[in-house]
Design a protein around this motif. Structure first.
Motif, mmCIF file in Angstrom:
data_model
loop_
_atom_site.group_PDB
_atom_site.id
_atom_site.type_symbol
_atom_site.label_atom_id
_atom_site.label_comp_id
_atom_site.label_asym_id
_atom_site.label_seq_id
_atom_site.Cartn_x
_atom_site.Cartn_y
_atom_site.Cartn_z
ATOM 1 N N ASP A 292 9.151 -9.209 -1.123
ATOM 2 C CA ASP A 292 7.832 -8.728 -1.532
ATOM 3 C C ASP A 292 7.398 -7.543 -0.689
ATOM 4 O OD1 ASP A 292 7.480 -10.420 -3.593
ATOM 5 O OD2 ASP A 292 6.181 -11.840 -2.533
ATOM 6 N N LEU A 293 7.557 -7.679 0.623
ATOM 7 C CA LEU A 293 7.123 -6.607 1.522
ATOM 8 C C LEU A 293 7.972 -5.351 1.321
ATOM 9 C CD1 LEU A 293 6.374 -8.625 4.795
ATOM 10 C CD2 LEU A 293 4.788 -7.828 3.030
ATOM 11 N N LEU A 294 9.274 -5.552 1.139
ATOM 12 C CA LEU A 294 10.161 -4.410 0.890
ATOM 13 C C LEU A 294 9.782 -3.708 -0.407
ATOM 14 C CD1 LEU A 294 13.836 -5.353 1.795
ATOM 15 C CD2 LEU A 294 12.584 -3.313 2.481
ATOM 16 N N ASN A 295 9.497 -4.516 -1.441
ATOM 17 C CA ASN A 295 9.103 -3.952 -2.730
ATOM 18 C C ASN A 295 7.840 -3.128 -2.592
ATOM 19 O OD1 ASN A 295 11.079 -4.643 -4.445
ATOM 20 N ND2 ASN A 295 10.008 -6.349 -5.415
ATOM 21 N N ALA A 296 6.887 -3.674 -1.836
ATOM 22 C CA ALA A 296 5.625 -2.963 -1.655
ATOM 23 C C ALA A 296 5.857 -1.659 -0.914
ATOM 24 C CB ALA A 296 4.645 -3.830 -0.883
ATOM 25 N N TRP A 297 6.793 -1.705 0.021
ATOM 26 C CA TRP A 297 7.087 -0.500 0.776
ATOM 27 C C TRP A 297 7.767 0.539 -0.121
ATOM 28 C CZ3 TRP A 297 12.020 1.238 2.759
ATOM 29 C CH2 TRP A 297 11.903 2.343 3.614
ATOM 30 N N ASP A 299 7.600 0.615 -3.576
ATOM 31 C CA ASP A 299 6.803 0.978 -4.741
ATOM 32 C C ASP A 299 5.327 1.031 -4.358
ATOM 33 O OD1 ASP A 299 5.476 1.315 -7.068
ATOM 34 O OD2 ASP A 299 6.529 -0.255 -8.171
ATOM 35 N N PRO A 300 4.819 2.241 -4.139
ATOM 36 C CA PRO A 300 3.446 2.368 -3.663
ATOM 37 C C PRO A 300 2.419 1.743 -4.603
ATOM 38 C CG PRO A 300 4.431 4.530 -4.115
ATOM 39 C CD PRO A 300 5.491 3.513 -4.306
ATOM 40 N N ARG A 301 2.789 1.553 -5.864
ATOM 41 C CA ARG A 301 1.812 0.989 -6.801
ATOM 42 C C ARG A 301 1.548 -0.491 -6.529
ATOM 43 N NH1 ARG A 301 5.008 3.146 -11.833
ATOM 44 N NH2 ARG A 301 6.575 2.522 -10.358
ATOM 45 N N ILE A 302 2.521 -1.171 -5.880
ATOM 46 C CA ILE A 302 2.338 -2.596 -5.616
ATOM 47 C C ILE A 302 1.432 -2.811 -4.410
ATOM 48 C CG2 ILE A 302 3.517 -4.768 -5.070
ATOM 49 C CD1 ILE A 302 5.965 -3.763 -6.410
ATOM 50 N N ARG A 303 1.493 -1.894 -3.458
ATOM 51 C CA ARG A 303 0.818 -2.070 -2.168
ATOM 52 C C ARG A 303 -0.643 -2.470 -2.283
ATOM 53 N NH1 ARG A 303 2.920 3.245 0.810
ATOM 54 N NH2 ARG A 303 5.042 2.874 0.151
ATOM 55 N N ARG A 304 -1.305 -1.952 -3.310
ATOM 56 C CA ARG A 304 -2.723 -2.224 -3.362
ATOM 57 C C ARG A 304 -3.032 -3.514 -4.090
ATOM 58 N NH1 ARG A 304 -6.114 2.796 -4.436
ATOM 59 N NH2 ARG A 304 -5.734 2.372 -6.626
ATOM 60 N N GLY A 305 -1.992 -4.149 -4.677
ATOM 61 C CA GLY A 305 -2.169 -5.362 -5.495
ATOM 62 C C GLY A 305 -2.692 -6.535 -4.710
#
Ligand SMILES: Nc1ncnc2c1ncn2[C@@H]1O[C@H](COP(=O)(O)OP(=O)(O)O)[C@@H](O)[C@H]1O
Ligand SMILES: [Mg+2]
Lengths: 305, 352
Positions: A292-297, A299-305
């Protein structure tokens, strides 16, 4: 990003407690442990004594609470077979399995990423079909069969690699290839699918319009986006390798967690089985968190989710 | 009005605009795309020319091949598409036989493109700053610091406030209008001689469409670039274009200086388009625009004769044969059997 990470951490904690409860309960409902411990031909009095001794006559929730409290402090009980604590047993075996799985994952990625990228770029050509053929072959061959084939070829016939044990890094190569080879196809398909989709996207056209070399378009602009689902799958694959190393460790006689689990189950060494169940489940939780953390890193669109 | 010329070579020059040292010159471009039921002749005969520092507007109904024409120039056609032309040059350099390496040197550097889809044309995984500075650094215009400086300058120039802060943002944090401004700034990074802008505002909110088109026209003058602007907004065309090319079903059917085409349209299709322009005061805002009745022909397998004849009020015998390219004064050319002004012709029958 910090808020996102904290929320995921909390979620992981909740899931961790849930899986520990399941690991504990599963063993309780699989049969009367006191009978299993006392042995087939023990008298009812013996069974009762065992029940008393191990605290099995108390309410399940109390037993679970005690076990969890101990587990949190690193005490998973004692093995019924080895004169050792479960935690110690697992800790001495864990490095072998971790090394094997990590090497397996690296090998899987070394096979899957280049093949997936090339197949996507050469879509619908013989190269694409050849890559797919390799993938299908990997999935069709059973783990143990492939392992035995390698032992025969590289170990016995050619004599290049040691066939059993875990003393040097060379001992890990064949088992890691066996594990990685099996995971590569699904990673490759996902890489290929992601790349095919991304390569037709508008921002790839923009990248070409900027005059970037193909290498930069593919590796910087396309792969960065196509890799996102692959990262998530990697953590699942790594978890599968940890828990699925039973067969591989047995074939190559590697003294890892998988081997230990297999031994413990056949000897009804339930504290060990319970400990391994908990550990593997927690690994899954931690791996999901990392994914999850890697994905957020990535894909910037996930970070704010 | 001068007498129509039906000499093929002279007519070619006329349709192309025949100007000294054009930044872009295209003669008889065709693009074919294999589709399920045959070969789509999406672009059949396009000749156009963009002189240095001038604006050529390309207009025409959706699906007539405007995007494919600009993509063909940039060498960005979708896989499978086939491109042929008699001549296609950028500042005299042949684009048809150009090596991929040389093409990459020109793209994003001396010729740049702004796309129809601002929402999806930026890479979601990289910051605005990274994507803006990339072509500048890649084409050896300078280092990271200079690139950033130019990016900030251009972002401010295209009307983005707090430009420095935008550099660290990702595309999803920006509205469509802002993203298109970023795309415009990106196209300007290396100071190109030619910009191809393919309906840059179609996907945007109507309230900012005119503003962005005016911005483009302003930048074109300020930086002295050649601009090939594909747009539906004939009001803008009348104000910013030096020349106009009207496309229909994969062909340029009329081209010439903006005033000549608007004041004296020769092709019935051009006339139809101009009649559809809303006139402030006459058309209330919000009422649907007029449209030309009828459907665009299917171009799978190609077509002979005039592609517009089924929708044309002036269609007559001869419209199904070879159509002459005729020339008027000031490089005004049209592809029609009519030689006099549309206004002076009598409709053969009214079709609906
Ligand atoms: N990749 C493609 N595959 C098949 N047909 C396409 C493709 N791109 C465009 N076309 C077709 O080519 C024609 C011209 O397209 P386009 O140049 O995008 O038109 P315009 O930009 O004028 O609206 C249309 O009929 C469109 O459907
Ligand atoms: Mg278009």
């Amino acid at each position: 990003m910090l808020r996102f990470a904290l929320r995921r951490l909390l979620l992981a904690l909740v899931v961790g407690i849930a899986v520990s409860a399941i690991a504990f309960m599963l063993l309780r409902i699989s049969g009367d442990l006191a009978i299993a411990l006392a042995g087939e031909d023990a008298s009812p009095a013996d069974v009762e004594r065992i029940r008393e001794q191990y605290g099995l006559n108390r309410p399940v929730i109390v037993q679970y609470g005690e076990w969890l409290w101990n587990a949190v402090r690193g005490d998973l009980g004692r093995s019924l077979f080895y004169p050792e604590s479960v935690a110690n047993l697992i800790m001495t075996r864990l490095p072998v399995t971790l090394t094997l799985s990590a090497m397996g994952l690296v090998i899987a990625l070394l096979i899957a990423l280049p093949l997936g990228i090339i197949a996507a770029l050469k879509r619908n050509t013989w190269i694409d079909r050849a890559a797919l053929g390799i993938a299908v072959m990997g999935q069709a061959m059973p783990n143990f069969w492939f392992g035995l084939l390698m032992i025969f070829l590289f170990g016995l016939a050619l004599g290049w690699l040691p066939v059993s044990g875990s003393e040097t890094i060379w001992h890990f190569i064949m088992p890691a290839v066996t594990l990685g080879w099996f995971s590569a196809p699904v990673l490759m398909r996902l890489t290929r699918g992601g790349m095919v989709e991304v390569m037709t996207s508008d921002y790839i056209r923009t990248a070409h319009a900027k005059g970037l070399p193909v290498r930069v378009v593919v590796l910087k602009h396309a792969l960065r986006n196509a890799i996102i689902p692959v990262v998530a799958l990697c953590s699942v694959q790594f978890g599968n390798m940890l828990s699925g190393s039973v067969v591989t460790e047995t074939v190559f006689a590697l003294q890892g967690i998988g081997y230990l689990a297999w031994e413990a189950i056949s000897r009804r060494d339930f504290p060990v089985v319970q400990g391994i169940l908990l550990l593997v489940a927690l690994f899954y939780v931690v791996l999901t968190l990392i994914a999850d953390l890697l994905n957020a890193w990535l894909d910037p669109r996930i970070r704010r989710g | 009005m001068s007498a129509p010329v039906v000499n093929a070579a002279a007519a070619d020059d006329v349709m192309a605009g025949h100007v000294a040292e054009p930044v872009l010159e295209v003669q008889h471009l065709a693009v074919q795309i294999p589709v399920a039921d045959g070969v789509l002749h999406a672009v059949r005969d396009v000749s156009l020319s963009v002189p240095r520092g001038e604006t050529l507007c390309v207009v025409g109904e959706s699906g007539c091949g405007k995007s494919l024409t600009s993509l063909a120039v940039m060498g960005l056609l979708p896989g499978g598409a086939r491109r042929t032309a008699d001549r296609m040059t950028f500042l005299g350099e042949d684009l048809l036989s150009m090596s991929p390496g040389r093409l990459r040197e020109l793209r994003g550097n001396r010729m740049a493109m702004i796309f129809q889809e601002p929402m999806t044309s930026l890479n979601p995984s990289w910051t605005i700053g990274d994507q803006l500075t990339e072509p500048f650094i890649r084409h050896g215009k300078g280092g990271k610091a200079q690139a950033t400086e130019r990016a900030v300058f251009l972002l401010e120039r295209v009307g983005i406030a707090a430009a420095g802060r935008r550099l660290v943002q990702y595309p999803h944090e920006l509205s469509g209008g802002l993203r298109q401004r970023v795309m415009i700034a990106m196209a300007l990074m290396c100071g190109p001689e030619l910009i191809l802008a393919d309906e840059p505002t179609t996907a945007l909110d109507v309230t900012i469409q005119a503003e962005i088109l005016h911005l483009l026209a302003e930048l074109q003058r300020e930086f002295g670039m050649g601009l090939l602007l594909v747009t539906h907004d004939l009001g803008i065309v009348a104000r910013v274009a030096h020349r106009v090319a009207v496309m229909y079903a994969g062909e340029v059917v009329e081209s010439g200086p903006t005033t000549a085409v608007f004041d004296d349209p020769r092709h019935p299709y051009t006339r139809g388009l101009i009649d559809c322009i809303p006139i402030p005061g006459r058309n209330k805002p919000g009422t649907p625009l007029g449209t030309i009745p009828g459907l665009v022909p299917n171009l799978v397998g190609g077509i002979t004769g005039c592609a517009f004849r089924d929708r044309c009020a002036y269609a007559r015998a001869g419209c199904d044969g070879a159509i002459p390219v005729q020339a008027g004064a000031h490089d005004h050319g049209w592809r029609c059997v009519l030689s006099e002004s549309v206004a002076d012709s009598t409709p053969t029958e009214v079709r609906a």
